[in-house]
Structures are given as C-alpha cells and as structure tokens.
Enzyme design. Structure first.
Site, PDB file in Angstrom:
ATOM      1  N   HIS A   1       0.845  -1.208   0.000  1.00 12.26           N
ATOM      2  CA  HIS A   1       0.000   0.000   0.000  1.00 12.26           C
ATOM      3  C   HIS A   1       0.882   1.260   0.000  1.00 12.26           C
ATOM      4  O   HIS A   1       0.603   2.221  -0.721  1.00 12.26           O
ATOM      5  CB  HIS A   1      -0.888   0.051   1.259  1.00 12.26           C
ATOM      6  CG  HIS A   1      -1.915  -1.032   1.347  1.00 12.26           C
ATOM      7  ND1 HIS A   1      -2.052  -1.828   2.466  1.00 12.26           N
ATOM      8  CD2 HIS A   1      -2.868  -1.440   0.478  1.00 12.26           C
ATOM      9  CE1 HIS A   1      -3.061  -2.672   2.279  1.00 12.26           C
ATOM     10  NE2 HIS A   1      -3.561  -2.466   1.084  1.00 12.26           N
TER      11      HIS A   1
ATOM     12  N   SER B   1      -2.731  -7.755   3.102  1.00 10.74           N
ATOM     13  CA  SER B   1      -2.987  -7.628   4.537  1.00 10.74           C
ATOM     14  C   SER B   1      -3.397  -8.983   5.106  1.00 10.74           C
ATOM     15  O   SER B   1      -2.989  -9.361   6.204  1.00 10.74           O
ATOM     16  CB  SER B   1      -4.099  -6.610   4.800  1.00 10.74           C
ATOM     17  OG  SER B   1      -3.720  -5.341   4.341  1.00 10.74           O
TER      18      SER B   1
END
Ligand code: PNS
Length: 171
Positions: A24, A135
């Site tokens: 990210h 994640s």
C-alpha cells in the site's frame, strides 16, 4: 481540460488497510508523484471483518506519512462515491498486483462508474517485490508466529506483535 472539470489532481485511495502494508505504501508514494494530493481513505468493506479498528488503522497510516503534506488520511463508512462527491475529488486510485486482482478491481471500478459518471478509477501497478503480499496473508502469518518484518512499516509490525503476542524466535 480545466482543473475544475477533472476535480483537480486529487486522488482518493480507498481500502481496508487492515493493516497498511508496504505494498500500500508503495502505491501511495507512486500516486503522490502523479497527483497533487492523495487522500488515503480507510473505507468499510462489508465483506471483511477487521483486526484493527478504524482509529487504529488511520493512526498507523498517519504516523507513516506524518512528513508528507500531500498525503492525508481520512475514514468513511458509507458508499465510496458519496465520499468523492462530498470531497469534490473525481479520481479513485487503486493498486493492482497480479492477474488475481483484476476481476475484483474491474467489478468495483465499473460499479462505481455506474453510480456516477464523473468518477474514474486509476490503477497503478505495485512494486514487483510486493506482488505476493496482502494484509490477509500478513495477518495469517503473524497470527501463527511467522515473521512479517520488512513486509509492513515498522509501526505496523510492532502493532502486529502486540495483537499476536506469540513467543516465537523467528520474529
Ligand atoms: O482493501 P479493500 O478491502 O479491497 O477495499 C475495498 C473498499 C473498501 C475500497 C470497498 O469495499 C469500498 O469501496 N467500500 C466502500 C463501500 C462502497 O462504496 N462499496 C461499493 C464498492 S463498488
């Protein structure tokens, strides 16, 4: 085309960020070289259950980008396009890893476009070294005592150790 017509060079980068990963961070940095401002939006994905609450996720992201004026952090628990309308932005930024991301991203981009004609989704390829991370896989490995150092920013790594206090010498 004027700035007004394109909503200025503001991009909204929405996601769950549970937690934010180096993949990210890579997309945010790439986006900040293209757009004047990137708003990292901690948004609600009804298909997910979260490890970190919204405040924790925002706080971690704010710490990472505290020195970057052009990167802001916000949260929103409704429709993404409603946030865009209220903020005046017209560009959604999303990262794309491998082919596996394509169908999901395509579906969201077209659904958002169907809701409103004034919004475009821009995709950036994440750095090659982050192609295999997410994640979810990071949480899975951390929860079972594996090492995720180097895959997430250090503040996130520390928080994961707090959330999963398993004694394990690989960490
Ligand atoms: O990191 P994620 O979970 O892949 O991000 C998905 C997210 C949060 C961007 C998406 O679920 C979203 O936009 N949520 C806000 C609610 C909404 O607008 N849903 C319709 C999307 S087409």
């Amino acid at each position: 085309m004027t700035q007004e017509k394109t909503g200025g060079k503001i991009a909204i980068y929405p996601g769950s960020f549970d937690p934010i990963t180096n993949g990210h961070v890579d997309i945010i940095k790439r986006g900040s070289r293209i757009f004047d401002k990137v708003i990292v939006l901690v948004a609600y994905n009804p298909r997910k259950s979260y490890l970190f609450n919204v405040e924790e996720r925002c706080q971690l992201i704010r710490e990472i980008f505290k020195d970057c004026e052009c990167i802001q952090v916000d949260s929103h628990d409704g429709l993404l396009i409603d946030y865009l309308h209220n903020s005046g932005a017209r560009t959604i930024l999303r990262g794309m890893r491998a082919l596996s991301d394509f169908e999901y991203e395509f579906q969201m981009a077209l659904m958002n476009r169907r809701q409103t004609k004034n919004v475009e989704t821009v995709f950036l390829m994440s750095g090659f070294r982050w192609f295999f991370t997410s994640s979810n896989i990071i949480k899975e490995v951390a929860s079972l005592g594996g090492t995720v150092r180097g895959l997430v920013p250090e503040n996130v790594h520390q928080k994961l150790l707090e959330k999963y206090p398993i004694k394990n010498n690989r960490r």
